[in-house]
Write an enzyme that holds these catalytic residues in place. Sequence first.
Site, PDB file in Angstrom:
ATOM      1  N   ALA A  41       0.805  -1.224   0.000  1.00  0.00           N
ATOM      2  CA  ALA A  41       0.000   0.000   0.000  1.00  0.00           C
ATOM      3  C   ALA A  41       0.840   1.277   0.000  1.00  0.00           C
ATOM      4  O   ALA A  41       0.442   2.285  -0.580  1.00  0.00           O
ATOM      5  CB  ALA A  41      -0.924  -0.003   1.212  1.00  0.00           C
TER       6      ALA A  41
ATOM      7  N   ARG B 153      -5.895  -1.408   4.700  1.00  0.00           N
ATOM      8  CA  ARG B 153      -5.870  -2.284   5.871  1.00  0.00           C
ATOM      9  C   ARG B 153      -5.501  -1.521   7.145  1.00  0.00           C
ATOM     10  O   ARG B 153      -5.571  -2.069   8.234  1.00  0.00           O
ATOM     11  CB  ARG B 153      -4.872  -3.422   5.659  1.00  0.00           C
ATOM     12  CG  ARG B 153      -5.393  -4.459   4.682  1.00  0.00           C
ATOM     13  CD  ARG B 153      -4.335  -5.485   4.356  1.00  0.00           C
ATOM     14  NE  ARG B 153      -4.709  -6.260   3.196  1.00  0.00           N
ATOM     15  CZ  ARG B 153      -5.411  -7.389   3.220  1.00  0.00           C
ATOM     16  NH1 ARG B 153      -5.802  -7.898   4.364  1.00  0.00           N
ATOM     17  NH2 ARG B 153      -5.709  -8.020   2.126  1.00  0.00           N
TER      18      ARG B 153
ATOM     19  N   GLN C 168       0.618  -6.263  -3.719  1.00  0.00           N
ATOM     20  CA  GLN C 168      -0.551  -6.551  -2.887  1.00  0.00           C
ATOM     21  C   GLN C 168      -1.665  -5.543  -3.171  1.00  0.00           C
ATOM     22  O   GLN C 168      -2.741  -5.643  -2.602  1.00  0.00           O
ATOM     23  CB  GLN C 168      -0.153  -6.469  -1.404  1.00  0.00           C
ATOM     24  CG  GLN C 168       0.901  -7.488  -1.017  1.00  0.00           C
ATOM     25  CD  GLN C 168       1.485  -7.209   0.364  1.00  0.00           C
ATOM     26  OE1 GLN C 168       2.127  -6.188   0.592  1.00  0.00           O
ATOM     27  NE2 GLN C 168       1.259  -8.119   1.280  1.00  0.00           N
TER      28      GLN C 168
ATOM     29  N   HIS D 178      -3.432  -9.827  -4.837  1.00  0.00           N
ATOM     30  CA  HIS D 178      -4.685  -9.599  -4.107  1.00  0.00           C
ATOM     31  C   HIS D 178      -5.818  -9.191  -5.052  1.00  0.00           C
ATOM     32  O   HIS D 178      -6.851  -8.698  -4.609  1.00  0.00           O
ATOM     33  CB  HIS D 178      -4.505  -8.544  -3.010  1.00  0.00           C
ATOM     34  CG  HIS D 178      -3.691  -9.050  -1.854  1.00  0.00           C
ATOM     35  ND1 HIS D 178      -3.312  -8.258  -0.799  1.00  0.00           N
ATOM     36  CD2 HIS D 178      -3.171 -10.272  -1.582  1.00  0.00           C
ATOM     37  CE1 HIS D 178      -2.586  -8.973   0.058  1.00  0.00           C
ATOM     38  NE2 HIS D 178      -2.485 -10.191  -0.391  1.00  0.00           N
TER      39      HIS D 178
ATOM     40  N   CYS E  75     -19.711 -12.675 -11.349  1.00  0.00           N
ATOM     41  CA  CYS E  75     -21.009 -12.961 -10.733  1.00  0.00           C
ATOM     42  C   CYS E  75     -20.822 -14.064  -9.691  1.00  0.00           C
ATOM     43  O   CYS E  75     -20.238 -15.108  -9.987  1.00  0.00           O
ATOM     44  CB  CYS E  75     -22.002 -13.407 -11.804  1.00  0.00           C
ATOM     45  SG  CYS E  75     -23.559 -14.000 -11.111  1.00  0.00           S
TER      46      CYS E  75
ATOM     47  N   CYS F 110     -25.552  -9.130 -12.251  1.00  0.00           N
ATOM     48  CA  CYS F 110     -25.203  -9.880 -13.461  1.00  0.00           C
ATOM     49  C   CYS F 110     -26.352  -9.784 -14.469  1.00  0.00           C
ATOM     50  O   CYS F 110     -27.478 -10.151 -14.140  1.00  0.00           O
ATOM     51  CB  CYS F 110     -24.956 -11.334 -13.070  1.00  0.00           C
ATOM     52  SG  CYS F 110     -24.735 -12.453 -14.460  1.00  0.00           S
TER      53      CYS F 110
ATOM     54  N   CYS G 191     -27.952 -13.424 -14.970  1.00  0.00           N
ATOM     55  CA  CYS G 191     -28.743 -14.163 -13.976  1.00  0.00           C
ATOM     56  C   CYS G 191     -29.217 -13.319 -12.793  1.00  0.00           C
ATOM     57  O   CYS G 191     -29.952 -13.800 -11.943  1.00  0.00           O
ATOM     58  CB  CYS G 191     -27.943 -15.365 -13.472  1.00  0.00           C
ATOM     59  SG  CYS G 191     -26.722 -14.962 -12.230  1.00  0.00           S
TER      60      CYS G 191
ATOM     61  N   SER H  16       4.755  -3.214   4.582  1.00  0.00           N
ATOM     62  CA  SER H  16       5.247  -3.462   5.936  1.00  0.00           C
ATOM     63  C   SER H  16       5.506  -4.948   6.148  1.00  0.00           C
ATOM     64  O   SER H  16       5.915  -5.366   7.219  1.00  0.00           O
ATOM     65  CB  SER H  16       4.251  -2.926   6.965  1.00  0.00           C
ATOM     66  OG  SER H  16       2.962  -3.414   6.666  1.00  0.00           O
TER      67      SER H  16
HETATM   68 ZN   LIG Z   1     -24.679 -14.417 -13.155  1.00  0.00          ZN
END
Ligand SMILES: [Zn+2]
Length: 250
Positions: free
Chosen positions: A21, A33, A99, A117, A125, A152, A155, A194
Amino acid sequence: MIDQAVELIRKSSYSIALTGAGISTPSGIPDFRSHESGLWNNADAMQVASLSGFRYNPLGFYTWIRPFADLIKNALPNPAHFALATLEDLGMLQAVITQNIDMLHVDAGNRNVYEVHGHLRQMTCINCFKEYDSEPILKKFFENKEIEVPRCPACGGALKPNVILFGEQLPMQVFIKAQQAVRHADLVLVAGSSLEVHPVADFPVQVRRQGGRVIIVNNERTVQDDIANVVIRGDVAEILPAIVDKLASE
Ligand SMILES: [Zn+2]
């Protein structure tokens, strides 16, 4: 200390950067964080930012992440990011393992970037696992005054950004590639991390064990300063360009 770092990078044959970060705080993105970011002042944040929390209450997640995502949307790479891009162009940096989810290394021009990350480029979805590009979806999300969970189109399931939440596995393919880079590395340049978040925090130890060198540039002490060959305390946006300028002029 800068000269020592320059010397180690010059002598290395496969160097990698490990960033956290701290490399993005000069771009106006707080360490999400850390407590200073304000993101954790809500006691439920750990729950909200976990995979199970997201499934249970996606609106809570989007309400929590919105100010942070807004900062990322408007952020630009800073001189520290550009220094690493130059280093890769010079052939002196083989990979960046980050990260951060803000995508600023790619924006700066680094090509070999492992975002362990995750990132905000795509969304998935949680119901049918279809993937979508985030840009048009987040554009609409930010235009709405009221916070609405992106859905989505196929769906109706909630869309989750491809960032790794608490309780979620790291993206396996990316992580394996990052590990391969670490195995090859004879130098790791840690910038703005860190080194408290595992398993990424184990990488410098591994490079040391392989006989490689460790350089740490950070504005505060890290838990691995003792194993580093060079520790430079200060602003990454000043120190990294200073190192790279010397390497570029040799
Ligand atoms: Zn979906």
